[in-house]
Write a protein that holds these residues in place. Sequence first.
Motif, PDB file in Angstrom:
ATOM      1  N   GLN A  37       0.803  -1.223   0.000  1.00  0.00           N
ATOM      2  CA  GLN A  37       0.000   0.000   0.000  1.00  0.00           C
ATOM      3  C   GLN A  37       0.834   1.270   0.000  1.00  0.00           C
ATOM      4  OE1 GLN A  37      -2.661  -0.045   3.317  1.00  0.00           O
ATOM      5  NE2 GLN A  37      -1.036  -0.243   4.821  1.00  0.00           N
ATOM      6  N   ALA A  40       2.479   1.890  -3.530  1.00  0.00           N
ATOM      7  CA  ALA A  40       1.389   2.106  -4.492  1.00  0.00           C
ATOM      8  C   ALA A  40       0.817   3.519  -4.318  1.00  0.00           C
ATOM      9  CB  ALA A  40       0.301   1.058  -4.305  1.00  0.00           C
ATOM     10  N   TRP A  41       0.627   3.934  -3.063  1.00  0.00           N
ATOM     11  CA  TRP A  41       0.123   5.283  -2.805  1.00  0.00           C
ATOM     12  C   TRP A  41       1.111   6.325  -3.306  1.00  0.00           C
ATOM     13  CZ3 TRP A  41       1.692   9.582  -0.121  1.00  0.00           C
ATOM     14  CH2 TRP A  41       0.737  10.586   0.040  1.00  0.00           C
ATOM     15  N   VAL A  58      -5.435   3.754  -5.220  1.00  0.00           N
ATOM     16  CA  VAL A  58      -4.872   2.556  -4.596  1.00  0.00           C
ATOM     17  C   VAL A  58      -5.988   1.621  -4.120  1.00  0.00           C
ATOM     18  CG1 VAL A  58      -3.469   1.704  -2.674  1.00  0.00           C
ATOM     19  CG2 VAL A  58      -2.709   3.671  -4.001  1.00  0.00           C
ATOM     20  N   ILE A  86      -2.262  -0.306 -11.453  1.00  0.00           N
ATOM     21  CA  ILE A  86      -2.192   1.097 -11.037  1.00  0.00           C
ATOM     22  C   ILE A  86      -2.050   2.002 -12.254  1.00  0.00           C
ATOM     23  CG2 ILE A  86      -0.799   2.805  -9.794  1.00  0.00           C
ATOM     24  CD1 ILE A  86      -0.159   0.546  -7.785  1.00  0.00           C
TER      25      ILE A  86
END
Length: 191
Positions: A37, A40-41, A58, A86
């Motif tokens: 996470q 990805a953020w 996300v 993504i």
Amino acid sequence: MIIEQLNLNCHSSDETLILAAGRGDTRAFSEVVRRHQQWAWQIAHRFCGDEHEAADIVQEAFLNVFAASGRYKSQAKFRTYFYRIITHICIDKARKKSPCFMANIPEFTEKGKSAAEFMEHEETARTVRKALDGLCPAQRLAVIFRYYEELSYKEIAAALSTTPKAVEGLLTRARQHLKTSLVSKIYFEGD
């Protein structure tokens, strides 16, 4: 299934965890989320420049992964697969709305800087953010993957569903645009 769940731990590969999630193991999926996470953020935030929109991207990406986990084939690394998800969401969101210029590029400032140094850093971040926002979505993602995530051309190509040669072209055009944008900004402000 409970025995299977107990055998999965923090040392299990992402691919093993996603396969387990596909069989209904929510703890395995929670571990995947925990592992991925943050980066990805950061990618989503660097792309869109907005904390809340990045969180939405996300979340949507993880929901897509969870929904497809039963069909997941571990032919590629999970991280490559997730980059691709993504990427598609970022590009899709960019197509659906006009650019939004945000004040900050998501970098952390060092403690102990003077107020003048902090303000100079913030101004530079705004300038770079505007220049990045001026790139087309594919170029922006290529720059983010190459210079912030330090991915190889081959990894970027996999994430963008293209070839390494096309990535080279994207990065060349992006660097030219950024150079023009940033040099003109410095030149005109320096007068």
